[in-house]
Design a protein around this motif. Structure first.
Motif, PDB file in Angstrom:
ATOM      1  N   PHE A   1       0.833  -1.203   0.000  1.00 20.66           N
ATOM      2  CA  PHE A   1       0.000   0.000   0.000  1.00 20.66           C
ATOM      3  C   PHE A   1       0.871   1.258   0.000  1.00 20.66           C
ATOM      4  CE2 PHE A   1      -2.144   3.459   2.185  1.00 20.66           C
ATOM      5  CZ  PHE A   1      -3.386   3.499   1.575  1.00 20.66           C
ATOM      6  N   LEU A   2       1.842   1.303   0.892  1.00 17.89           N
ATOM      7  CA  LEU A   2       2.683   2.488   1.030  1.00 17.89           C
ATOM      8  C   LEU A   2       3.554   2.718  -0.201  1.00 17.89           C
ATOM      9  CD1 LEU A   2       3.856   2.309   4.757  1.00 17.89           C
ATOM     10  CD2 LEU A   2       2.420   4.064   3.718  1.00 17.89           C
ATOM     11  N   VAL A   3       4.258   1.672  -0.640  1.00 11.24           N
ATOM     12  CA  VAL A   3       5.194   1.833  -1.753  1.00 11.24           C
ATOM     13  C   VAL A   3       4.456   2.208  -3.031  1.00 11.24           C
ATOM     14  CG1 VAL A   3       6.843   0.631  -3.235  1.00 11.24           C
ATOM     15  CG2 VAL A   3       6.930   0.316  -0.764  1.00 11.24           C
ATOM     16  N   THR A   4       3.357   1.526  -3.315  1.00  7.12           N
ATOM     17  CA  THR A   4       2.620   1.797  -4.549  1.00  7.12           C
ATOM     18  C   THR A   4       2.032   3.200  -4.554  1.00  7.12           C
ATOM     19  OG1 THR A   4       2.039  -0.544  -4.681  1.00  7.12           O
ATOM     20  CG2 THR A   4       0.802   0.972  -6.067  1.00  7.12           C
TER      21      THR A   4
ATOM     22  N   GLY B   1      -1.038  -1.274 -15.823  1.00  3.51           N
ATOM     23  CA  GLY B   1       0.401  -1.497 -15.924  1.00  3.51           C
ATOM     24  C   GLY B   1       1.078  -1.456 -14.570  1.00  3.51           C
ATOM     25  N   TYR B   2       0.691  -0.482 -13.748  1.00  3.68           N
ATOM     26  CA  TYR B   2       1.221  -0.400 -12.379  1.00  3.68           C
ATOM     27  C   TYR B   2       0.802  -1.631 -11.574  1.00  3.68           C
ATOM     28  CZ  TYR B   2       3.292   4.268 -12.138  1.00  3.68           C
ATOM     29  OH  TYR B   2       4.123   5.342 -12.278  1.00  3.68           O
ATOM     30  N   THR B   3      -0.453  -2.041 -11.747  1.00  4.93           N
ATOM     31  CA  THR B   3      -0.947  -3.203 -11.003  1.00  4.93           C
ATOM     32  C   THR B   3      -0.163  -4.458 -11.367  1.00  4.93           C
ATOM     33  OG1 THR B   3      -3.175  -2.243 -10.921  1.00  4.93           O
ATOM     34  CG2 THR B   3      -2.983  -4.597 -10.503  1.00  4.93           C
ATOM     35  N   LEU B   4       0.108  -4.646 -12.662  1.00  5.44           N
ATOM     36  CA  LEU B   4       0.867  -5.820 -13.090  1.00  5.44           C
ATOM     37  C   LEU B   4       2.302  -5.769 -12.568  1.00  5.44           C
ATOM     38  CD1 LEU B   4      -0.330  -6.237 -16.798  1.00  5.44           C
ATOM     39  CD2 LEU B   4      -0.910  -7.659 -14.823  1.00  5.44           C
ATOM     40  N   ALA B   5       2.920  -4.574 -12.632  1.00  5.84           N
ATOM     41  CA  ALA B   5       4.307  -4.441 -12.180  1.00  5.84           C
ATOM     42  C   ALA B   5       4.435  -4.762 -10.701  1.00  5.84           C
ATOM     43  CB  ALA B   5       4.816  -3.035 -12.471  1.00  5.84           C
ATOM     44  N   PHE B   6       3.624  -4.103  -9.897  1.00  5.48           N
ATOM     45  CA  PHE B   6       3.707  -4.346  -8.463  1.00  5.48           C
ATOM     46  C   PHE B   6       3.093  -5.695  -8.096  1.00  5.48           C
ATOM     47  CE2 PHE B   6       4.369   0.257  -8.418  1.00  5.48           C
ATOM     48  CZ  PHE B   6       5.444   0.329  -7.535  1.00  5.48           C
ATOM     49  N   GLY B   7       2.203  -6.207  -8.963  1.00  3.25           N
ATOM     50  CA  GLY B   7       1.679  -7.544  -8.737  1.00  3.25           C
ATOM     51  C   GLY B   7       2.769  -8.603  -8.874  1.00  3.25           C
ATOM     52  N   LEU B   8       3.651  -8.429  -9.854  1.00  2.00           N
ATOM     53  CA  LEU B   8       4.779  -9.351 -10.001  1.00  2.00           C
ATOM     54  C   LEU B   8       5.692  -9.277  -8.783  1.00  2.00           C
ATOM     55  CD1 LEU B   8       5.661  -8.794 -13.776  1.00  2.00           C
ATOM     56  CD2 LEU B   8       4.588 -10.806 -12.755  1.00  2.00           C
ATOM     57  N   LEU B   9       5.917  -8.060  -8.301  1.00  2.00           N
ATOM     58  CA  LEU B   9       6.718  -7.903  -7.087  1.00  2.00           C
ATOM     59  C   LEU B   9       6.012  -8.526  -5.889  1.00  2.00           C
ATOM     60  CD1 LEU B   9       7.912  -4.225  -7.634  1.00  2.00           C
ATOM     61  CD2 LEU B   9       9.303  -6.293  -7.816  1.00  2.00           C
ATOM     62  N   ALA B  10       4.671  -8.436  -5.876  1.00  2.00           N
ATOM     63  CA  ALA B  10       3.903  -9.039  -4.788  1.00  2.00           C
ATOM     64  C   ALA B  10       4.039 -10.553  -4.787  1.00  2.00           C
ATOM     65  CB  ALA B  10       2.428  -8.649  -4.903  1.00  2.00           C
ATOM     66  N   VAL B  11       4.135 -11.162  -5.972  1.00  2.00           N
ATOM     67  CA  VAL B  11       4.337 -12.612  -6.054  1.00  2.00           C
ATOM     68  C   VAL B  11       5.651 -12.992  -5.375  1.00  2.00           C
ATOM     69  CG1 VAL B  11       4.747 -14.548  -7.615  1.00  2.00           C
ATOM     70  CG2 VAL B  11       2.951 -12.883  -8.135  1.00  2.00           C
ATOM     71  N   LEU B  12       6.723 -12.263  -5.700  1.00  2.00           N
ATOM     72  CA  LEU B  12       8.014 -12.535  -5.073  1.00  2.00           C
ATOM     73  C   LEU B  12       7.960 -12.275  -3.572  1.00  2.00           C
ATOM     74  CD1 LEU B  12      10.456 -10.953  -7.694  1.00  2.00           C
ATOM     75  CD2 LEU B  12      10.025 -13.381  -7.294  1.00  2.00           C
TER      76      LEU B  12
ATOM     77  N   GLY C   1      -3.291  -4.749  -1.488  1.00  2.00           N
ATOM     78  CA  GLY C   1      -2.612  -3.570  -0.962  1.00  2.00           C
ATOM     79  C   GLY C   1      -2.129  -2.659  -2.065  1.00  2.00           C
ATOM     80  N   THR C   2      -1.654  -3.257  -3.169  1.00  2.00           N
ATOM     81  CA  THR C   2      -1.197  -2.469  -4.320  1.00  2.00           C
ATOM     82  C   THR C   2      -2.325  -1.643  -4.924  1.00  2.00           C
ATOM     83  OG1 THR C   2       0.573  -4.022  -4.893  1.00  2.00           O
ATOM     84  CG2 THR C   2      -0.287  -2.649  -6.671  1.00  2.00           C
ATOM     85  N   THR C   3      -3.453  -2.289  -5.191  1.00  2.00           N
ATOM     86  CA  THR C   3      -4.554  -1.584  -5.858  1.00  2.00           C
ATOM     87  C   THR C   3      -5.187  -0.526  -4.948  1.00  2.00           C
ATOM     88  OG1 THR C   3      -6.058  -3.381  -5.214  1.00  2.00           O
ATOM     89  CG2 THR C   3      -5.071  -3.497  -7.401  1.00  2.00           C
ATOM     90  N   LEU C   4      -5.267  -0.799  -3.658  1.00  2.00           N
ATOM     91  CA  LEU C   4      -5.784   0.215  -2.738  1.00  2.00           C
ATOM     92  C   LEU C   4      -4.799   1.378  -2.632  1.00  2.00           C
ATOM     93  CD1 LEU C   4      -7.350  -1.917   0.150  1.00  2.00           C
ATOM     94  CD2 LEU C   4      -8.510  -0.775  -1.747  1.00  2.00           C
ATOM     95  N   GLY C   5      -3.496   1.089  -2.732  1.00  2.00           N
ATOM     96  CA  GLY C   5      -2.502   2.164  -2.756  1.00  2.00           C
ATOM     97  C   GLY C   5      -2.640   3.030  -3.989  1.00  2.00           C
ATOM     98  N   LEU C   6      -2.878   2.401  -5.140  1.00  2.00           N
ATOM     99  CA  LEU C   6      -3.111   3.165  -6.365  1.00  2.00           C
ATOM    100  C   LEU C   6      -4.350   4.049  -6.236  1.00  2.00           C
ATOM    101  CD1 LEU C   6      -2.407   0.400  -9.036  1.00  2.00           C
ATOM    102  CD2 LEU C   6      -1.050   2.465  -8.652  1.00  2.00           C
TER     103      LEU C   6
ATOM    104  N   VAL D   1     -10.289  -5.829  -8.532  1.00  2.00           N
ATOM    105  CA  VAL D   1     -10.838  -5.338  -9.801  1.00  2.00           C
ATOM    106  C   VAL D   1     -11.549  -4.002  -9.589  1.00  2.00           C
ATOM    107  CG1 VAL D   1     -12.519  -5.786 -11.631  1.00  2.00           C
ATOM    108  CG2 VAL D   1     -11.041  -7.633 -10.795  1.00  2.00           C
ATOM    109  N   GLY D   2     -12.343  -3.901  -8.515  1.00  2.00           N
ATOM    110  CA  GLY D   2     -13.049  -2.650  -8.241  1.00  2.00           C
ATOM    111  C   GLY D   2     -12.095  -1.493  -7.994  1.00  2.00           C
ATOM    112  N   ALA D   3     -10.995  -1.741  -7.268  1.00  2.00           N
ATOM    113  CA  ALA D   3     -10.025  -0.682  -6.988  1.00  2.00           C
ATOM    114  C   ALA D   3      -9.319  -0.241  -8.263  1.00  2.00           C
ATOM    115  CB  ALA D   3      -9.010  -1.163  -5.951  1.00  2.00           C
ATOM    116  N   VAL D   4      -9.016  -1.186  -9.157  1.00  2.00           N
ATOM    117  CA  VAL D   4      -8.368  -0.835 -10.434  1.00  2.00           C
ATOM    118  C   VAL D   4      -9.296   0.035 -11.277  1.00  2.00           C
ATOM    119  CG1 VAL D   4      -7.567  -1.767 -12.640  1.00  2.00           C
ATOM    120  CG2 VAL D   4      -6.835  -2.829 -10.499  1.00  2.00           C
TER     121      VAL D   4
END
Length: 244
Positions: free
Chosen positions: A65-68, A97-108, A143-148, A229-232
Motif C-alpha cells: 500500500f505504502l510503496v505503490t 500497468g502499475y498493477t501488473l508491475a507491483f503484482g509481479l513484485l507481490a508474487v516474489l 494492498g497495491t490496488t488500494l494504494g493506487l 478489480v473494483g479498486a483498479v
C-alpha cells in the motif's frame, strides 16, 4: 486499453524499481523480517502458530500500500504522468500497468514471506502451502490496488500516510488479527464482513489450520479479487494527470 501499452508501462515501472535497491529491499525483505520478529517474540510459546497467518496478510499488505501509493503520487507530482497521458496511453493502461508491475513484485514478496514463515519461523501449515501463497499474493496485490486508489486522491506523500487511518487501520482492527471476528460486537462484525483484509486473514487462517475446505478458501479469494478489480476500475476513473 491496449496490451502493448499496458505491458510497456509494466516494464517501465519494473525498470525503475530495479534501480532503487532500498525500495527492492523494502518490498521483498521487510515483510519477512517483521514476520521473523513476531516469531522471535513468541519463540517460547505456540502463539506464532495462531498469529502467523495474520502476519502474512498484514505486513505485505501495508508495505505494498505504502510503496505503490507513494511511487504513483511521486510520478504525478514530477509531471511524469502528465507526459505519459499526453501520449496514446489511457488511464486504464497506466493503472493496469502499475498493477501488473507491483503484482509481479507481490508474487516474489509473498512467496518469500510464506517460505520464510514456514521454513525459518516454523509456522505449522495443515493445508496446501501453495494455496497459502496464492492467498498471500492476492492480499499483497490488494494492498497495491488500494494504494493506487489512495494516490489518486492524495496531493502529497504525507497525505498518503494520512489515508492509512481511513483505509488500512480499520481493516487491521476489525480483520480478526487481535480478536476473532465472531467475537466482535454485532455491528463491528457486519462491518468487518465488508472489509477485504478480513477475508484475506480468514482464508490464510483456514489454510494454515486446515479448518475449512478449498471451496471456502476460493470463495474468500474471489471476494479479494473482486475488491482488486473494483479498486483498479475506480483508480482508472479518478486518476488525475498531475497534482494541483
Amino acid at each position: 486499453m491496449k496490451p502493448s501499452r499496458t505491458l510497456a508501462t509494466t516494464g517501465r515501472v519494473l525498470s525503475q524499481v530495479r534501480h532503487d535497491p532500498r525500495t527492492v529491499a523494502l518490498l521483498l525483505l521487510v515483510p519477512s523480517l517483521l514476520i521473523g520478529l513476531v516469531a522471535w517474540i513468541f519463540s517460547d510459546t505456540t502463539v506464532f502458530d495462531s498469529v502467523g497467518p495474520a502476519m502474512i496478510a498484514l505486513f505485505p499488505f501495508i508495505v505494498m500500500f505504502l510503496v505503490t501509493s507513494i511511487t504513483t503520487l511521486r510520478e504525478r507530482r514530477t509531471g511524469t504522468l502528465e507526459r505519459l497521458l499526453s501520449m496514446p496511453l489511457g488511464r486504464g493502461d497506466l493503472i493496469l500497468g502499475y498493477t501488473l508491475a507491483f503484482g509481479l513484485l507481490a508474487v516474489l514478496q509473498s512467496s518469500i514471506a510464506v517460505l520464510f514463515a514456514v521454513t525459518v519461523c516454523g509456522l505449522e501449515v495443515e493445508g496446501s502451502v501453495w494455496l497459502l501463497v496464492t492467498v498471500a499474493v492476492a492480499d499483497a496485490v490488494l494492498g497495491t490496488t488500494l494504494g493506487l486508489l489512495a494516490s489518486a486522491f492524495a496531493r502529497t506523500e504525507f497525505q498518503v500516510v494520512q489515508f492509512m487511518p481511513v483505509i488500512v487501520f480499520p481493516q487491521i482492527l476489525l480483520g480478526g488479527i487481535f480478536l476473532p471476528r465472531d467475537q466482535l460486537p454485532e455491528v463491528l462484525r457486519v462491518i468487518s464482513d465488508w472489509l477485504p483484509l478480513s477475508h484475506a486473514v480468514d482464508a490464510l487462517n483456514a489454510v494454515a489450520t486446515g479448518s475449512e475446505d478449498a471451496a471456502y478458501v476460493l470463495g474468500e479469494l474471489s471476494i479479494i479479487l473482486a475488491w482488486i478489480v473494483g479498486a483498479v476500475i475506480l483508480g482508472s476513473i479518478t486518476l488525475r494527470r498531475r497534482t494541483p
